[in-house]
Scaffold this active site. Structure first.
Site, PDB file in Angstrom:
ATOM      1  N   GLY A  43       0.824  -1.212   0.000  1.00 31.67           N
ATOM      2  CA  GLY A  43       0.000   0.000   0.000  1.00 31.67           C
ATOM      3  C   GLY A  43       0.852   1.252   0.000  1.00 31.67           C
ATOM      4  O   GLY A  43       0.472   2.266   0.582  1.00 31.67           O
ATOM      5  N   ALA A  44       2.010   1.175  -0.648  1.00 27.37           N
ATOM      6  CA  ALA A  44       2.971   2.287  -0.568  1.00 27.37           C
ATOM      7  C   ALA A  44       2.823   3.301  -1.695  1.00 27.37           C
ATOM      8  O   ALA A  44       3.609   4.234  -1.796  1.00 27.37           O
ATOM      9  CB  ALA A  44       4.398   1.749  -0.519  1.00 27.37           C
ATOM     10  N   GLY A  64      -0.939   7.507   0.694  1.00 35.05           N
ATOM     11  CA  GLY A  64      -1.278   7.520   2.117  1.00 35.05           C
ATOM     12  C   GLY A  64      -0.111   7.250   3.059  1.00 35.05           C
ATOM     13  O   GLY A  64       1.020   7.690   2.828  1.00 35.05           O
ATOM     14  N   GLY A  72       1.498   4.509   3.653  1.00 34.28           N
ATOM     15  CA  GLY A  72       2.554   3.692   3.059  1.00 34.28           C
ATOM     16  C   GLY A  72       3.552   4.539   2.292  1.00 34.28           C
ATOM     17  O   GLY A  72       4.769   4.351   2.412  1.00 34.28           O
ATOM     18  N   SER A  89      -5.161  -0.366  13.999  1.00 26.02           N
ATOM     19  CA  SER A  89      -5.947   0.863  14.103  1.00 26.02           C
ATOM     20  C   SER A  89      -6.565   0.917  15.481  1.00 26.02           C
ATOM     21  O   SER A  89      -6.823  -0.120  16.098  1.00 26.02           O
ATOM     22  CB  SER A  89      -7.053   0.862  13.051  1.00 26.02           C
ATOM     23  OG  SER A  89      -8.023   1.833  13.366  1.00 26.02           O
ATOM     24  N   TYR A 126     -14.052  -3.612   9.187  1.00 28.66           N
ATOM     25  CA  TYR A 126     -12.785  -2.867   9.219  1.00 28.66           C
ATOM     26  C   TYR A 126     -12.122  -3.028  10.591  1.00 28.66           C
ATOM     27  O   TYR A 126     -10.947  -3.408  10.688  1.00 28.66           O
ATOM     28  CB  TYR A 126     -13.018  -1.380   8.914  1.00 28.66           C
ATOM     29  CG  TYR A 126     -11.747  -0.569   9.014  1.00 28.66           C
ATOM     30  CD1 TYR A 126     -10.792  -0.632   8.007  1.00 28.66           C
ATOM     31  CD2 TYR A 126     -11.483   0.219  10.136  1.00 28.66           C
ATOM     32  CE1 TYR A 126      -9.608   0.081   8.103  1.00 28.66           C
ATOM     33  CE2 TYR A 126     -10.305   0.932  10.236  1.00 28.66           C
ATOM     34  CZ  TYR A 126      -9.370   0.861   9.219  1.00 28.66           C
ATOM     35  OH  TYR A 126      -8.191   1.555   9.334  1.00 28.66           O
TER      36      TYR A 126
END
Ligand SMILES: *[C@@H]1O[C@H](CO)[C@@H](O)[C@H](O)[C@H]1NC(C)=O
Ligand SMILES: *[C@@H]1O[C@H](CO)[C@@H](O)[C@H](O)[C@H]1NC(C)=O
Ligand SMILES: *[C@@H]1O[C@H](CO)[C@@H](O)[C@H](O)[C@H]1NC(C)=O
Ligand SMILES: *[C@@H]1O[C@H](CO)[C@@H](O)[C@H](O)[C@H]1NC(C)=O
Length: 326
Positions: free
Chosen positions: A40-41, A44, A46, A168, A200
């Site tokens: 996920g880089a 955001g 990442g 999270s 989530y």
């Protein structure tokens, strides 16, 4: 009335910690000669983590389902680090994860840092992946669990090394059980899921449980593992997570609140960056971090619960014995 006061107190405290008491990573550790893989880089948290590690000389593999070309060029331009490589992976497909890992092992001789960071917010309707599993859980947790197993050998070989899962604060709201790991349609119709972040939150609790279980199993191998709760960050998936249909007014108010207190991705990434490379956390394998501080884990994470989730995950993913690395 009691509950209202408690919620108010929580929101005030949370606003203060999230927005105004923002930790900043000041570690000076040099990462020349180290290799990091971040999922996920391309955007955001990442991307911000990749930028920070690249600036310290780290070789960074930018993995994402989105086109990584732009992110790779951006990191190279800003940090003047030429050792940035883009790789494509679709975490909503176990086949893609297995192919990615195979390709990684064939092309990269070492791995010092695995950041299981990619995530999607949950939707109000159940989305199913090609593997027949609930999508949010698969992207955020199942695929990272599998990827960690597949790359653990290389991490051990390259030790000292680290694994970081992006969890999270939502994990504290989770209502996960082994039966809801692969949530059914009914789970999405549950009134409470709108308040608790639903699948989530569950995916983030499952990630924190995996950290506990891995830490136990890899103790003494030179590989450390951590969970990071980055706080509320203004990223694209907040609107998806709030169930606007059923509780419209509440949803709008809550979303507005999240945007007001939300951090920028650069602020949000600070604890990830810190845990990824600071010397100060070296003896805290298996622990959770918020704003650069070690915190007690989510109360739900007992040894028994973590072990049940571990075994159920291996079963749901239908992992081959040779894929189970510890
Ligand atoms: C990714 O985007 C670049 C331009 O930004 C383009 O040249 C390239 O073909 C794209 N790659 C894929 C796989 O779509
Ligand atoms: C996951 O849930 C879906 C829908 O409820 C079901 O069809 C599928 O068989 C489940 N997969 C596993 C491995 O439990
Ligand atoms: C927790 O999940 C169960 C289903 O597994 C559901 O019946 C219950 O209402 C949920 N409670 C909350 C607070 O989300
Ligand atoms: C970690 O533990 C080792 C061995 O007990 C000790 O020498 C070292 O100072 C500790 N590191 C930190 C940051 O506490």
């Amino acid at each position: 009335m009691h509950v209202v006061w408690l919620i108010t107190l929580f929101l005030v405290l949370f606003t203060f910690i999230n927005k105004f008491w923002c930790f900043w990573c000041r570690s000076q550790v040099c990462l020349v000669g180290k290799t990091a893989l971040i999922t996920g880089a391309a955007s955001g948290l990442g991307l911000q983590t990749a930028l920070a590690l690249a600036a310290k000389g780290c070789r960074v593999i930018v993995a994402d389902v989105a086109n990584v070309t732009e992110a790779v060029e951006k990191i190279k331009t800003i940090t003047h680090n030429p050792h940035i490589i883009g790789k494509s992976v679709d975490l909503s497909s176990l086949k893609s994860v297995r192919q990615f890992a195979k390709n990684f092992l064939e092309t990269e001789p070492k791995l010092n840092l695995l950041m299981c960071n990619a995530g999607v917010g949950s939707h109000r309707i159940r989305e199913q992946t090609v593997d027949g599993l609930e999508k949010t859980m698969q992207v955020n947790y199942f695929s990272h669990f599998l990827l960690t197993h597949l790359l653990l050998g290389l991490l051990k070989k390259s030790s000292p090394s680290r694994i970081v899962f992006t969890s999270s604060e939502a994990a504290f709201l989770s209502n996960l059980t082994v039966d809801t790991l692969n949530a059914s349609e009914e789970y999405f119709h549950n009134f409470f899921t709108a308040f608790t972040g639903g699948v989530y939150s569950n995916s983030k609790l499952a990630a924190a449980a995996a950290v506990r279980s891995f830490a136990k199993r890899i103790d003494g191998t030179g590989v450390k593992i951590y969970a990071v709760h980055p706080g509320v960050v203004k990223t694209t998936f907040i609107p998806r997570t709030i169930n606007l249909d059923k509780n419209y007014l509440l949803g709008v108010v809550f979303m507005a609140y999240l945007y007001i207190v939300g951090k920028t991705p650069e602020e949000g990434a600070q604890t990830l960056i810190y845990v990824a490379h600071s010397d100060e956390v070296e003896n805290a394998s298996g622990k959770s971090f918020v704003e650069g501080m070690r915190i007690p884990g989510v109360p739900q994470l007992t040894d028994e619960f973590c072990e049940d989730i571990w075994q159920a995950t291996i079963k749901i993913l239908n992992m081959e014995p040779h894929e189970i690395a510890c």
